[in-house]
Design an enzyme around this catalytic site. Sequence first.
Site, PDB file in Angstrom:
ATOM      1  CB  ALA A 108      -1.237   0.076   0.968  1.00  0.00           C
ATOM      2  CG  LEU A 125      -0.191   1.832   4.451  1.00  0.00           C
ATOM      3  CD1 LEU A 125      -0.404   0.936   4.744  1.00  0.00           C
ATOM      4  CD2 LEU A 125      -0.849   2.756   3.808  1.00  0.00           C
ATOM      5  CG  HIS A 185       0.448   1.748   8.100  1.00  0.00           C
ATOM      6  ND1 HIS A 185       1.138   2.700   8.146  1.00  0.00           N
ATOM      7  CD2 HIS A 185       1.619   0.822   8.382  1.00  0.00           C
ATOM      8  CE1 HIS A 185       2.286   2.214   8.234  1.00  0.00           C
ATOM      9  NE2 HIS A 185       2.811   1.656   7.845  1.00  0.00           N
ATOM     10  NE  ARG A 186       4.797  -0.945  12.031  1.00  0.00           N
ATOM     11  CZ  ARG A 186       5.038  -2.632  12.240  1.00  0.00           C
ATOM     12  NH1 ARG A 186       6.833  -2.394  11.390  1.00  0.00           N
ATOM     13  NH2 ARG A 186       5.237  -3.335  12.746  1.00  0.00           N
ATOM     14  CD  GLU A 231       8.328   4.018  14.933  1.00  0.00           C
ATOM     15  OE1 GLU A 231       8.335   2.543  13.838  1.00  0.00           O
ATOM     16  OE2 GLU A 231       7.259   4.139  15.306  1.00  0.00           O
ATOM     17  NE  ARG A 268       9.175   5.080  10.279  1.00  0.00           N
ATOM     18  CZ  ARG A 268       8.583   5.112   9.574  1.00  0.00           C
ATOM     19  NH1 ARG A 268       8.432   3.602   9.600  1.00  0.00           N
ATOM     20  NH2 ARG A 268       8.608   4.382   7.940  1.00  0.00           N
ATOM     21  CG  HIS A 288      13.157   1.868  12.333  1.00  0.00           C
ATOM     22  ND1 HIS A 288      11.876   0.529  11.747  1.00  0.00           N
ATOM     23  CD2 HIS A 288      11.979   2.446  12.816  1.00  0.00           C
ATOM     24  CE1 HIS A 288      10.999   1.143  11.339  1.00  0.00           C
ATOM     25  NE2 HIS A 288      10.919   2.098  12.183  1.00  0.00           N
ATOM     26  CB  CYS A 311      12.574  -6.106   8.862  1.00  0.00           C
ATOM     27  SG  CYS A 311      13.284  -4.138   8.667  1.00  0.00           S
TER      28      CYS A 311
END
Length: 446
Positions: free
Chosen positions: A19, A21, A137-138, A174, A214, A250, A370
């Site tokens: 998507a 995002l 979304h997260r 995060e 983040r 990240h 990840c």
Amino acid sequence: MQAYEANFDGLVGPTHNYAGLSLGNVASLNNARNYSSPKQAALQGLQKMKALHDLGMVQGVLAPQERPDVNALRRLGFTGSDAQVMQQAAQQAPEIYRAVCSASSMWTANAATVSPSADTADGKVHFTPANLTNKFHRSLEPITTGRILQAMFADNAHFKHHQHLPDNDHFGDEGAANHTRLCSDYATSGVELFVYGRYAFDSSKVAPQRFPARQTLEASQAVARLHGLTEANTVFLQQNPAVIDQGVFHNDVIAVGNRNVLFFHEEAFLNKQQGLQEIQRKFSESSPLHFIEVSNQQVSVADAIKTYLFNTQLINLPDGQMVIIAPTECQEHQGVYRYLTELCQQNTPIKAVKYFDVKQSMQNGGGPACLRLRVVLNEQERAAVNPAVLMSETLFATLNAWVNKHYRDRLSEADLADPLLLQESRTALDELTQILKLGSVYSFQR
């Protein structure tokens, strides 16, 4: 007492899609709107888990989130049956709808921050789910993540679970993607390195300009307090704002650590020398500490992002050998492959590289690192883990059959609004919680 570093990989969810995002994640944006294959993605992830299990590693499975998140849509004012809610949202607010269909929970490096019992004041393993406030979304994930972790690590004598930090950008957290633990041995006290992108309460401090930072310093400090860490075993180091603006969203995209090795790009950190000196000072003097710094001349930041050279797993095999688990993109890039080949011949603890095909994940912006949450466990703690989530020949076969039974081969953006997809996903997840003996962790089960 002996201790192990277990890896808990995220099982790719039935709505795995592209998507686009994630602003600041170059790979995610570049592949936006492409067709995805949830079945292929899940099977690739399982192959990686099984391969690490076969290497003798303690390997576990972390269940995905329910998607689409119909409850989130109801909170945003969409009404009617589940099918009506989905179709309204898809037609009236397609951007929101794509967000609530995200399969991003597959990247369990963002699930939580974990501190092993050797580091904490109460001698327990501590878990704090990441609030992931920077991306809508997260930000939908932490409550269910907390339930899943509590079902996996349920023994209160050994494990301590915390609520995620307040849902505010000042405490943007995060998880393990910005956290690295260095130690001479997994069983002994180590140094926990928290990497942050900005100061939340001091706007005069340097910060990225193009893409968001983040992780805040204040969030990292809060997690360290919750986990009972001390000044003596923590280091807080700022990520270089310039590399965040190049797409290093990240720290695990630009640095990775394991035991007595910190493998990083020369542009990874702000105030690098001061930070490295602090790590060295707090690290155990009985064991050498290896800083492996990759120069721009050896590998550019752009190539590191493209291949996810640092978004690799750095692990110790049971025989003590330290190896890199890398995506095949590193093997296919001439310069990165040459660097890794030469690295294994140098006088460092890293002796080999093993390449894995995780292209479905890579195309959505996440490499091998990840996909896993690292949890250091001693023998008693390992015995207290829910055994149904630990990889075995039987579980591998069971989960492959489960994926083949429930997952679609191909998924487009338009398919996400199909009410049958929600029904298929809930049926699959309900069966999964029985396989993994998690209980009722999903909202539709409660």
